[in-house]
Scaffold this motif. Structure first.
Motif, PDB file in Angstrom:
ATOM      1  N   THR A 100      15.482 -61.627 -82.663  1.00  0.00           N
ATOM      2  CA  THR A 100      14.628 -61.391 -83.820  1.00  0.00           C
ATOM      3  C   THR A 100      13.211 -61.212 -83.291  1.00  0.00           C
ATOM      4  OG1 THR A 100      15.969 -62.580 -85.424  1.00  0.00           O
ATOM      5  CG2 THR A 100      13.616 -62.475 -85.870  1.00  0.00           C
ATOM      6  N   ALA A 101      12.544 -60.144 -83.694  1.00  0.00           N
ATOM      7  CA  ALA A 101      11.164 -59.940 -83.255  1.00  0.00           C
ATOM      8  C   ALA A 101      10.416 -59.091 -84.269  1.00  0.00           C
ATOM      9  CB  ALA A 101      11.124 -59.253 -81.882  1.00  0.00           C
ATOM     10  N   ALA A 102       9.138 -59.388 -84.394  1.00  0.00           N
ATOM     11  CA  ALA A 102       8.254 -58.557 -85.215  1.00  0.00           C
ATOM     12  C   ALA A 102       7.829 -57.341 -84.418  1.00  0.00           C
ATOM     13  CB  ALA A 102       7.017 -59.355 -85.615  1.00  0.00           C
TER      14      ALA A 102
ATOM     15  N   VAL B  56      11.849 -52.750 -77.492  1.00  0.00           N
ATOM     16  CA  VAL B  56      11.275 -53.828 -78.311  1.00  0.00           C
ATOM     17  C   VAL B  56      10.629 -54.812 -77.349  1.00  0.00           C
ATOM     18  CG1 VAL B  56      11.724 -55.703 -79.944  1.00  0.00           C
ATOM     19  CG2 VAL B  56      12.988 -53.548 -80.155  1.00  0.00           C
ATOM     20  N   VAL B  57       9.316 -54.946 -77.460  1.00  0.00           N
ATOM     21  CA  VAL B  57       8.557 -55.835 -76.575  1.00  0.00           C
ATOM     22  C   VAL B  57       8.070 -57.019 -77.413  1.00  0.00           C
ATOM     23  CG1 VAL B  57       6.641 -56.020 -74.952  1.00  0.00           C
ATOM     24  CG2 VAL B  57       7.853 -53.841 -75.188  1.00  0.00           C
ATOM     25  N   PRO B  58       8.803 -58.136 -77.395  1.00  0.00           N
ATOM     26  CA  PRO B  58       8.474 -59.239 -78.293  1.00  0.00           C
ATOM     27  C   PRO B  58       7.047 -59.747 -78.093  1.00  0.00           C
ATOM     28  CG  PRO B  58      10.643 -59.571 -77.330  1.00  0.00           C
ATOM     29  CD  PRO B  58      10.019 -58.402 -76.610  1.00  0.00           C
ATOM     30  N   GLY B  59       6.351 -59.924 -79.199  1.00  0.00           N
ATOM     31  CA  GLY B  59       5.017 -60.527 -79.174  1.00  0.00           C
ATOM     32  C   GLY B  59       3.872 -59.567 -78.918  1.00  0.00           C
ATOM     33  N   TRP B  60       4.185 -58.400 -78.395  1.00  0.00           N
ATOM     34  CA  TRP B  60       3.121 -57.480 -77.985  1.00  0.00           C
ATOM     35  C   TRP B  60       2.776 -56.477 -79.082  1.00  0.00           C
ATOM     36  CZ3 TRP B  60       2.603 -55.864 -72.203  1.00  0.00           C
ATOM     37  CH2 TRP B  60       2.575 -57.021 -71.412  1.00  0.00           C
TER      38      TRP B  60
ATOM     39  N   ALA C  75     -16.774 -53.654 -70.217  1.00  0.00           N
ATOM     40  CA  ALA C  75     -16.300 -52.275 -70.052  1.00  0.00           C
ATOM     41  C   ALA C  75     -14.882 -52.242 -69.490  1.00  0.00           C
ATOM     42  CB  ALA C  75     -17.244 -51.508 -69.144  1.00  0.00           C
ATOM     43  N   ASP C  76     -14.505 -53.275 -68.734  1.00  0.00           N
ATOM     44  CA  ASP C  76     -13.182 -53.266 -68.110  1.00  0.00           C
ATOM     45  C   ASP C  76     -12.200 -54.199 -68.831  1.00  0.00           C
ATOM     46  OD1 ASP C  76     -14.349 -55.657 -67.511  1.00  0.00           O
ATOM     47  OD2 ASP C  76     -13.822 -55.622 -65.365  1.00  0.00           O
ATOM     48  N   SER C  77     -12.381 -54.363 -70.149  1.00  0.00           N
ATOM     49  CA  SER C  77     -11.455 -55.257 -70.861  1.00  0.00           C
ATOM     50  C   SER C  77     -10.025 -54.714 -70.739  1.00  0.00           C
ATOM     51  CB  SER C  77     -11.866 -55.422 -72.321  1.00  0.00           C
ATOM     52  OG  SER C  77     -11.541 -54.276 -73.062  1.00  0.00           O
ATOM     53  N   PRO C  78      -9.063 -55.600 -70.535  1.00  0.00           N
ATOM     54  CA  PRO C  78      -7.699 -55.169 -70.192  1.00  0.00           C
ATOM     55  C   PRO C  78      -6.966 -54.552 -71.376  1.00  0.00           C
ATOM     56  CG  PRO C  78      -7.773 -57.537 -70.501  1.00  0.00           C
ATOM     57  CD  PRO C  78      -9.185 -57.054 -70.622  1.00  0.00           C
ATOM     58  N   PRO C  79      -5.865 -53.815 -71.111  1.00  0.00           N
ATOM     59  CA  PRO C  79      -5.037 -53.299 -72.209  1.00  0.00           C
ATOM     60  C   PRO C  79      -4.526 -54.457 -73.075  1.00  0.00           C
ATOM     61  CG  PRO C  79      -4.338 -52.388 -70.091  1.00  0.00           C
ATOM     62  CD  PRO C  79      -5.344 -53.454 -69.790  1.00  0.00           C
ATOM     63  N   LEU C  80      -4.394 -54.198 -74.370  1.00  0.00           N
ATOM     64  CA  LEU C  80      -3.921 -55.238 -75.286  1.00  0.00           C
ATOM     65  C   LEU C  80      -2.480 -55.610 -74.953  1.00  0.00           C
ATOM     66  CD1 LEU C  80      -5.251 -53.878 -78.702  1.00  0.00           C
ATOM     67  CD2 LEU C  80      -6.229 -55.684 -77.276  1.00  0.00           C
ATOM     68  N   THR C  81      -2.190 -56.887 -75.055  1.00  0.00           N
ATOM     69  CA  THR C  81      -0.813 -57.350 -74.867  1.00  0.00           C
ATOM     70  C   THR C  81      -0.350 -58.081 -76.128  1.00  0.00           C
ATOM     71  OG1 THR C  81      -1.572 -59.362 -73.735  1.00  0.00           O
ATOM     72  CG2 THR C  81      -0.982 -57.461 -72.365  1.00  0.00           C
ATOM     73  N   ASP C  82      -0.518 -59.417 -76.179  1.00  0.00           N
ATOM     74  CA  ASP C  82       0.088 -60.145 -77.293  1.00  0.00           C
ATOM     75  C   ASP C  82      -0.731 -60.062 -78.569  1.00  0.00           C
ATOM     76  OD1 ASP C  82      -1.817 -61.830 -76.291  1.00  0.00           O
ATOM     77  OD2 ASP C  82      -0.526 -63.588 -76.193  1.00  0.00           O
TER      78      ASP C  82
ATOM     79  N   GLY D  54       1.838 -63.472 -82.203  1.00  0.00           N
ATOM     80  CA  GLY D  54       2.588 -62.895 -81.088  1.00  0.00           C
ATOM     81  C   GLY D  54       2.722 -63.848 -79.922  1.00  0.00           C
ATOM     82  N   ARG D  55       2.129 -65.040 -80.041  1.00  0.00           N
ATOM     83  CA  ARG D  55       2.111 -65.927 -78.878  1.00  0.00           C
ATOM     84  C   ARG D  55       3.013 -67.147 -79.033  1.00  0.00           C
ATOM     85  NH1 ARG D  55      -3.808 -67.052 -76.517  1.00  0.00           N
ATOM     86  NH2 ARG D  55      -3.889 -64.766 -76.558  1.00  0.00           N
ATOM     87  N   ALA D  56       3.100 -67.668 -80.241  1.00  0.00           N
ATOM     88  CA  ALA D  56       3.865 -68.902 -80.466  1.00  0.00           C
ATOM     89  C   ALA D  56       4.178 -69.005 -81.945  1.00  0.00           C
ATOM     90  CB  ALA D  56       3.037 -70.114 -80.025  1.00  0.00           C
ATOM     91  N   PRO D  57       5.214 -69.781 -82.316  1.00  0.00           N
ATOM     92  CA  PRO D  57       5.492 -69.949 -83.744  1.00  0.00           C
ATOM     93  C   PRO D  57       4.283 -70.561 -84.468  1.00  0.00           C
ATOM     94  CG  PRO D  57       7.334 -70.736 -82.432  1.00  0.00           C
ATOM     95  CD  PRO D  57       6.210 -70.454 -81.473  1.00  0.00           C
ATOM     96  N   ILE D  58       4.294 -70.427 -85.779  1.00  0.00           N
ATOM     97  CA  ILE D  58       3.188 -70.931 -86.601  1.00  0.00           C
ATOM     98  C   ILE D  58       3.326 -72.447 -86.755  1.00  0.00           C
ATOM     99  CG2 ILE D  58       2.163 -70.865 -88.917  1.00  0.00           C
ATOM    100  CD1 ILE D  58       1.585 -68.342 -87.247  1.00  0.00           C
ATOM    101  N   GLU D  59       2.210 -73.134 -86.565  1.00  0.00           N
ATOM    102  CA  GLU D  59       2.185 -74.596 -86.676  1.00  0.00           C
ATOM    103  C   GLU D  59       1.860 -75.021 -88.107  1.00  0.00           C
ATOM    104  OE1 GLU D  59       2.301 -77.015 -84.106  1.00  0.00           O
ATOM    105  OE2 GLU D  59       2.043 -78.559 -85.643  1.00  0.00           O
ATOM    106  N   ARG D  60       0.824 -74.420 -88.711  1.00  0.00           N
ATOM    107  CA  ARG D  60       0.491 -74.773 -90.089  1.00  0.00           C
ATOM    108  C   ARG D  60      -0.241 -73.619 -90.765  1.00  0.00           C
ATOM    109  NH1 ARG D  60      -3.220 -77.614 -87.181  1.00  0.00           N
ATOM    110  NH2 ARG D  60      -5.341 -76.880 -87.543  1.00  0.00           N
ATOM    111  N   VAL D  61      -0.148 -73.638 -92.084  1.00  0.00           N
ATOM    112  CA  VAL D  61      -0.811 -72.635 -92.921  1.00  0.00           C
ATOM    113  C   VAL D  61      -1.585 -73.387 -93.985  1.00  0.00           C
ATOM    114  CG1 VAL D  61      -0.445 -70.716 -94.537  1.00  0.00           C
ATOM    115  CG2 VAL D  61       1.011 -70.923 -92.503  1.00  0.00           C
TER     116      VAL D  61
END
Ligand SMILES: Nc1nc2c(c(=O)[nH]1)N[C@H]1C(S)=C(S)[C@@H](COP(=O)(O)O)O[C@H]1N2
Ligand SMILES: [Mo]
Length: 388
Positions: free
Chosen positions: A119-121, A226-230, A267-274, A304-311
């Motif tokens: 399962t992945a978003a 499908v790249v989970p989290g990214w 200027a050299d910020s990395p490509p987006l991942t999670d 994209g990094r970890a399950p939700i703890e609280r809302v």
């Protein structure tokens, strides 16, 4: 024959390059839909943004945990190609393999390899972009997504790791670049974006099923990454070639695009991942709520990094936040559903704010720094309602 059926047949008859021009063939009924999306896009489920279709959160209440295929947003750089699964091949090649000429696999070959279901978003990096303008007074050009460029599905397929092993990946491999079979995008070529070998060998899937059904054309049939989290751009649809290189690889989609640029970034910020942490309420903006009646406000939060703890929810413009109740599944790289009882007292305007925190201890901020392309808007969204 329904319009959508007719349209599908017409799409099937069209050659792939002709698809991009489909909008011009349009009868009035089709003029509502962007060129090149195959599935029906009823206006009560989708908002059309250029070549894309955004899922409407205000009609999403009651949807199951997994977004049904017919409700899943579509983000196409050009148009959905129709690929014959019988003649389809996946080519895997490059200097990171024992033999650079690599291997070629049919869909049957791929289905004979061990399968896995996850399962992945999938979420577009630009999801929420419109709020840079409406909430922070720094509008950004590009698709003006609200929060509906996200969906969660069960994906079945073969792990990229198994395919790379079969192709003879070596320890010298550095980057793995899947490429789409859809039309080229201007001078940038086919949609493609490298993954570092570590991620490629970790949890990346080559999916041929979505929610228990064959992958639909708009979502990458016959095979998608499908790249989970990214960010969604990593999950290449209609993948036809995978380059495995013993050096870093580059494309438009990890150099000029999908990096954070602007005054707040180097200027050299990395490509987006999670992906960041976000929340959406399943109510229209400006929804009318009866005073002195108990309402149940529902929505979903994801990271994209970890399950939700609280809302937490605020109804006083962000002064005081109270916990919402999380319920049902809360899977990694996916979302959690929540509910919040609300009995508004007096008629008048009310502003709802929802703030999620993930188990990586990231909490949605009140504002986010501007970036030129409007990626990763993860600030708390101010959601006005009217008490009547
Ligand atoms: N080949 C190809 N892959 C692609 C794209 C595309 O246009 N072509 N769009 C990307 C982007 S920007 C996103 S957000 C996701 C969207 O996936 P979906 O349309 O299945 O929701 O697919 C990604 N993969
Ligand atoms: Mo995207």
């Amino acid at each position: 024959m329904t319009l959508s059926r007719r349209r599908f047949l017409q799409l099937t008859a069209a050659s792939v390059p002709a698809l991009a021009g489909l909008g011009r063939l349009g009868s009035p009924a089709w003029a509502q839909t962007p060129p090149g999306i195959v599935k029906p896009l009823p206006p009560e489920w989708f908002t059309i943004l250029g070549t894309n279709a955004e899922m409407r959160w205000d009609t999403a209440a009651g949807l199951p945990y997994w977004t049904p295929n017919e409700r899943f947003f579509v983000r196409n750089h050009t148009a959905t190609p129709l690929i014959d699964p019988a003649t389809y091949r996946l080519e895997v090649f490059g200097s990171g393999l024992r033999r650079a000429e690599g291997i070629s696999l049919s869909l049957r070959d791929l289905k004979r390899l061990p399968s896995r279901t996850i399962t992945a978003a999938i979420e577009c990096a630009g999801n929420g972009r419109s709020f840079f303008g409406s909430q922070q007074a720094t509008p950004v050009p590009g698709s003006q997504w609200k929060l509906g460029a996200v969906g969660v599905a069960r994906w079945r397929g073969v792990q990229l790791r198994h395919v790379l092993e079969r192709a003879g990946v070596t320890r010298r491999a550095v980057d793995v670049m899947p490429e789409g079979l859809d039309a080229v995008v201007g001078d940038s070529g086919h949609v493609r974006r490298p993954l570092p070998i570590g991620k490629a060998l970790d949890d990346v899937l080559l999916a041929y099923e979505m929610n228990g059904r064959p992958l639909p054309p708009d979502h990458g049939a016959p095979l998608r990454v499908v790249v989970p989290g990214w960010v969604g751009i990593a999950s290449i649809k209609w993948v036809g070639r995978i380059e495995v290189a013993d050096h870093q690889l580059f494309s438009t989609w990890n150099t000029t695009q999908y990096r954070l640029t602007g005054p707040a970034y180097p200027a050299d910020s990395p490509p987006l991942t999670d992906q960041a942490v976000k929340s959406a309420i399943e109510l229209p903006f400006g929804a009318q709520l009866q005073a002195r009646r108990r309402h149940e406000v529902t929505g979903r939060s994801w990271s994209g990094r970890a399950p939700i703890e609280r809302v937490e929810v605020s109804i006083d413009g962000g002064g005081r936040f109270r916990r919402a109740e999380l319920y049902g599944a809360n899977l990694p790289n996916s979302w959690v559903r929540w509910r919040f009882p609300l009995t508004p007292r007096a008629p008048g305007p009310l502003e709802l704010q929802v703030r999620a925190t993930d188990r990586a201890r990231r909490t949605q901020p009140a504002t986010v720094p501007f970036n030129d392309a409007g990626y990763l808007f993860w600030a708390v969204v101010k959601h006005p309602v009217q008490v009547v």
